[in-house]
Design a protein around this motif. Structure first.
Motif, PDB file in Angstrom:
ATOM      1  N   PRO B  78       0.721  -1.200  -0.021  1.00  0.00           N
ATOM      2  CA  PRO B  78       0.087  -0.056   0.034  1.00  0.00           C
ATOM      3  C   PRO B  78       0.873   1.180   0.068  1.00  0.00           C
ATOM      4  N   ALA B  79       1.893   1.364   1.044  1.00  0.00           N
ATOM      5  CA  ALA B  79       2.826   2.471   0.832  1.00  0.00           C
ATOM      6  C   ALA B  79       3.481   2.696  -0.526  1.00  0.00           C
ATOM      7  N   TYR B  80       4.062   1.678  -1.151  1.00  0.00           N
ATOM      8  CA  TYR B  80       4.505   1.731  -2.580  1.00  0.00           C
ATOM      9  C   TYR B  80       3.982   2.158  -3.435  1.00  0.00           C
ATOM     10  N   PHE B  81       2.353   1.743  -3.429  1.00  0.00           N
ATOM     11  CA  PHE B  81       1.305   2.060  -4.536  1.00  0.00           C
ATOM     12  C   PHE B  81       1.015   3.673  -4.107  1.00  0.00           C
ATOM     13  N   ARG B  82       0.750   3.956  -2.873  1.00  0.00           N
ATOM     14  CA  ARG B  82       0.552   5.571  -2.457  1.00  0.00           C
ATOM     15  C   ARG B  82       1.715   6.216  -3.042  1.00  0.00           C
ATOM     16  N   ASN B  83       2.877   5.783  -2.876  1.00  0.00           N
ATOM     17  CA  ASN B  83       3.990   6.632  -3.377  1.00  0.00           C
ATOM     18  C   ASN B  83       4.046   6.772  -4.939  1.00  0.00           C
ATOM     19  N   SER B  84       3.515   5.870  -5.608  1.00  0.00           N
ATOM     20  CA  SER B  84       3.744   5.879  -6.874  1.00  0.00           C
ATOM     21  C   SER B  84       2.707   6.628  -7.367  1.00  0.00           C
ATOM     22  N   TRP B 145      16.863  17.222   0.686  1.00  0.00           N
ATOM     23  CA  TRP B 145      15.779  16.511   0.085  1.00  0.00           C
ATOM     24  C   TRP B 145      15.842  15.172  -0.060  1.00  0.00           C
ATOM     25  N   ARG B 146      16.807  14.403   0.554  1.00  0.00           N
ATOM     26  CA  ARG B 146      16.758  12.931   0.561  1.00  0.00           C
ATOM     27  C   ARG B 146      15.567  12.431   0.847  1.00  0.00           C
ATOM     28  N   ASN B 147      15.027  11.180   0.424  1.00  0.00           N
ATOM     29  CA  ASN B 147      13.919  10.594   0.974  1.00  0.00           C
ATOM     30  C   ASN B 147      12.593  11.590   1.098  1.00  0.00           C
ATOM     31  N   THR B 148      12.578  12.295  -0.045  1.00  0.00           N
ATOM     32  CA  THR B 148      11.321  13.172   0.034  1.00  0.00           C
ATOM     33  C   THR B 148      10.720  13.242  -1.384  1.00  0.00           C
ATOM     34  N   PHE B 149       9.489  13.580  -1.596  1.00  0.00           N
ATOM     35  CA  PHE B 149       8.749  13.675  -2.604  1.00  0.00           C
ATOM     36  C   PHE B 149       9.512  14.612  -3.725  1.00  0.00           C
ATOM     37  N   GLN B 150       9.682  15.907  -2.979  1.00  0.00           N
ATOM     38  CA  GLN B 150      10.325  16.836  -3.992  1.00  0.00           C
ATOM     39  C   GLN B 150      11.622  16.523  -4.541  1.00  0.00           C
ATOM     40  N   GLY B 151      12.383  15.639  -3.638  1.00  0.00           N
ATOM     41  CA  GLY B 151      13.582  15.239  -4.235  1.00  0.00           C
ATOM     42  C   GLY B 151      13.573  14.336  -5.365  1.00  0.00           C
ATOM     43  N   ILE B 152      12.375  13.683  -5.679  1.00  0.00           N
ATOM     44  CA  ILE B 152      12.202  12.832  -7.017  1.00  0.00           C
ATOM     45  C   ILE B 152      11.590  13.654  -7.860  1.00  0.00           C
ATOM     46  N   ARG B 212       6.344   9.902 -20.283  1.00  0.00           N
ATOM     47  CA  ARG B 212       6.779  10.277 -19.013  1.00  0.00           C
ATOM     48  C   ARG B 212       6.961   9.410 -18.016  1.00  0.00           C
ATOM     49  N   ARG B 213       5.880   8.374 -17.908  1.00  0.00           N
ATOM     50  CA  ARG B 213       5.983   7.024 -17.002  1.00  0.00           C
ATOM     51  C   ARG B 213       7.293   6.308 -17.178  1.00  0.00           C
ATOM     52  N   GLN B 214       7.517   6.229 -18.569  1.00  0.00           N
ATOM     53  CA  GLN B 214       8.597   5.242 -19.014  1.00  0.00           C
ATOM     54  C   GLN B 214       9.800   6.049 -18.332  1.00  0.00           C
ATOM     55  N   GLN B 215      10.076   7.327 -18.543  1.00  0.00           N
ATOM     56  CA  GLN B 215      11.195   8.081 -17.987  1.00  0.00           C
ATOM     57  C   GLN B 215      11.208   7.898 -16.593  1.00  0.00           C
ATOM     58  N   GLU B 216      10.315   8.137 -15.821  1.00  0.00           N
ATOM     59  CA  GLU B 216      10.355   8.003 -14.456  1.00  0.00           C
ATOM     60  C   GLU B 216      10.720   6.462 -13.892  1.00  0.00           C
ATOM     61  N   GLU B 217      10.205   5.361 -14.871  1.00  0.00           N
ATOM     62  CA  GLU B 217      10.558   4.267 -14.208  1.00  0.00           C
ATOM     63  C   GLU B 217      12.021   4.006 -14.464  1.00  0.00           C
ATOM     64  N   ARG B 218      12.527   4.511 -15.720  1.00  0.00           N
ATOM     65  CA  ARG B 218      13.877   4.292 -16.079  1.00  0.00           C
ATOM     66  C   ARG B 218      14.675   5.029 -15.145  1.00  0.00           C
ATOM     67  N   ASN B 219      14.251   6.036 -14.564  1.00  0.00           N
ATOM     68  CA  ASN B 219      15.025   6.893 -13.321  1.00  0.00           C
ATOM     69  C   ASN B 219      15.282   6.164 -12.078  1.00  0.00           C
ATOM     70  N   THR B 220      13.816   5.676 -11.754  1.00  0.00           N
ATOM     71  CA  THR B 220      13.846   5.114 -10.584  1.00  0.00           C
ATOM     72  C   THR B 220      14.633   3.857 -10.495  1.00  0.00           C
ATOM     73  N   SER B 221      14.477   3.054 -11.721  1.00  0.00           N
ATOM     74  CA  SER B 221      15.034   1.913 -11.496  1.00  0.00           C
ATOM     75  C   SER B 221      16.589   1.931 -11.587  1.00  0.00           C
ATOM     76  N   GLY B 222      17.162   3.016 -12.259  1.00  0.00           N
ATOM     77  CA  GLY B 222      18.426   3.378 -12.214  1.00  0.00           C
ATOM     78  C   GLY B 222      18.987   3.738 -10.885  1.00  0.00           C
ATOM     79  N   ARG B 223      18.052   4.448 -10.172  1.00  0.00           N
ATOM     80  CA  ARG B 223      18.559   5.061  -8.789  1.00  0.00           C
ATOM     81  C   ARG B 223      18.502   3.957  -7.724  1.00  0.00           C
ATOM     82  N   SER B 224      17.479   2.977  -7.765  1.00  0.00           N
ATOM     83  CA  SER B 224      17.369   2.362  -6.531  1.00  0.00           C
ATOM     84  C   SER B 224      18.474   0.913  -6.619  1.00  0.00           C
ATOM     85  N   SER B 225      19.041   0.788  -7.826  1.00  0.00           N
ATOM     86  CA  SER B 225      19.639  -0.476  -7.778  1.00  0.00           C
ATOM     87  C   SER B 225      21.111   0.187  -7.386  1.00  0.00           C
TER      88      SER B 225
END
Lengths: 318, 225
Positions: B78-84, B145-152, B212-225
């Motif tokens: 639920p938290a992940y989904f809410r963040n997305s 801004w680490r771990n914030t929404f504005q940081g992403i 836009r979604r593609q770009q977000e996903e590309r970016n978050t997958s690059g960042r989280s790993s």
């Protein structure tokens, strides 16, 4: 009104034609200039801060031995990273992988996208459902598709193995053989992104000039002549737009490769330039070298796009 | 774009043979797209040992929803989904607004340096996220801004593709109406709305949203790993 093909895709390469007469000197113009500045500044500020600043930063780091996990900062190493890149064995393999992947995806997805658009522009029952279906995989994230397609490509228990076994054919080892792994990544990418070229081409087709179709019919043109002489020229701005956007997207693919192969097998089997940047920076902890690869990649993209604009621009003038 | 509903003129003269060929081709397309999708969905309802069997099972037996239950319970779904949702909503709003404003200025307003600024915007398409992520992370960390929404959201809010797409959309508006409005002392946007073209302005947002979604996903997958 311009043909609607241009509505969706209409990239006129090079400088856009001026809208209306040339600017006059008057109070209205100054107000317009101020309005333009106010509208553009937020976007330009964001792009400068979060795209162009990092790009310059990246260029600077490519001349250092920067390591993201070390607190000591970066020591300048001159052009050592570039010299290393030129001499390294994996450079050639990775360039070849990038080239094969990019050209296969750009050409195949554009040809198939156009063919599908032509097919589903016909009056066929159920075409709306099929249109949605073709577009569906494009909406799903590359990471999810990458994971899910392991069940399709699995050489022992996958869907493809089962289908091939039914006709008595041997299944290639998509997970261990470099060539087949690259084939798997490329096919999956095309399957997923076909909807993009399809939708853009379809929109362009629907905006074409019906009177030209009628003229061709009256002249008794064969379907092939009609396609080549009437449709293709009208689709030219769309083709130009797609060739640039699909190429830039393909070269920058990351999530699919990460989910499917992690750049393997045998180390660099499906590693492309962007994947190498990630690998060097975050896995091998050599951000300086990663920045070098990134810089080289940016220069290659800039050159290719420049050539595309020049070549296709000349054609557009005709 | 009401042309969607128009039937191509060539359809009138289609032979039954061509019609059959069209349906055969359409069936092949459906199979190529739908069979892998079907396979993926079916696999999600299988028990683990039934996934790795020969011959393959084309229908789950027994069917299980355990995988779905695990997905929801083993991670803070639920938290992940809410963040997305939050990130997507914020970015969609920011990108549509900035994209439309920039495209409007770059297509309908007249000012010196317009083409140059357009090229500067477009060149941003050539910079992959892998290049920007380190330096943006450093900046975000400096800002606290680490771990914030504005940081992403804020580093991703600049719009290049959307500006590109919307600009060409705006350029296709009928020039006569806009010029007539200028003579009347009105702004181009008033003319576009008055001319009944407000809907045209908004048309390509579907494609924009996906990109836009593609770009977000590309970016978050690059960042989280």
């Amino acid at each position: 009104m311009q043909p609607a093909a241009e509505v969706v895709t209409g990239v006129r390469s090079g400088p856009p034609p001026p809208v209306g007469p040339p600017p006059r000197r008057s109070g209205t113009d100054r107000r317009e200039w101020l309005l333009a500045a106010a509208l553009l500044l937020p976007n330009l500020a964001l792009l400068t801060l979060f795209v162009y600043r990092p790009l310059i930063d990246n260029f600077r780091l490519s001349f250092t031995d920067y390591n993201i996990s070390s607190p000591n900062g970066a020591t300048p190493v001159g052009a050592a990273n570039y010299v290393e890149w030129l001499g390294r064995e994996d450079t050639r393999i990775i360039l070849r992988n990038t080239l094969v992947f990019t050209f296969a995806t750009v050409i195949i997805s554009m040809v198939l996208g156009l063919a599908l658009a032509l097919l589903l522009d016909q009056k066929l029952r159920g075409r709306n459902v099929v249109r949605s279906l073709v577009f569906a995989p494009f909406v799903v994230s590359g990471a999810a598709i990458g994971v899910a397609f392991q069940f399709v490509f699995d050489p022992s228990f996958g869907l493809i193995r089962d289908l091939l076994a039914r006709v008595g054919a041997q299944t290639p080892d998509f997970f261990q053989d470099s060539g087949w792994a690259l084939f798997m990544v490329t096919t999956t990418y095309i399957w997923k992104n076909l909807g993009y070229t399809f939708v853009i081409y379809l929109a362009a087709l629907q905006g074409r000039r019906i009177d030209l179709d009628e003229a061709a019919e009256i002249d008794g043109a064969s379907p092939w002549t009609h396609f080549r002489k009437v449709l293709l020229p009208q689709l030219r701005p769309t083709t130009f737009f797609l060739s640039i956007t699909v190429l830039l997207n393909s070269v920058q693919v990351f999530d699919l490769i990460y989910a499917q192969t992690r750049g393997g097998p045998v180390g660099t089997g499906t590693t492309t330039l962007v994947f190498q940047v990630y690998q060097e920076t975050f896995v091998n902890m050599r951000a300086g070298y990663g920045a070098t690869v990134a810089t080289i990649m940016f220069l290659i993209l800039l050159t290719i796009t420049f050539v595309q604009v020049r070549v296709m621009d000349r054609g557009l003038g005709a | 774009m009401s042309t969607h509903l128009q039937v191509s003129q060539s359809d009138r003269h289609r032979t039954p043979l061509m019609s059959v060929a069209g349906y055969v081709a359409m069936t092949i397309v459906v199979l190529i797209i739908a069979v892998p999708l079907f396979w993926i969905v079916i696999t999600s309802f299988k028990e683990r040992q039934d996934i790795y069997v020969r011959p393959a099972q084309y229908w789950p037996s027994p069917a299980t929803t355990d995988n779905y239950r695990d997905t929801v319970t083993s991670i803070p779904f639920p938290a992940y989904f809410r963040n997305s949702l939050i990130i997507t909503a914020l970015l969609a709003a920011a990108k549509i607004t900035l994209g439309v404003l920039s495209a409007y200025a770059l297509s309908l307003l007249r000012f010196p340096g317009r083409n140059l600024i357009f090229l500067v915007v477009i060149a941003a398409l050539m910079v992959p996220n892998q290049i920007t992520v380190i330096s943006n992370y450093a900046l975000i960390a400096q800002l606290g801004w680490r771990n914030t929404f504005q940081g992403i959201v804020i580093p991703l809010a600049g719009v290049a593709f959307g500006t590109f797409l919307m600009r060409n959309q705006f350029l296709s508006l009928p020039h006569e109406i806009i010029e007539a409005a200028r003579l009347d002392g009105r702004r181009p946007d008033e003319a576009a709305v008055a001319g009944g073209h407000a809907d045209v302005l908004a048309d390509p947002r579907g494609v924009l949203a996906h990109h836009r979604r593609q770009q977000e996903e590309r970016n978050t997958s690059g960042r989280s790993s």
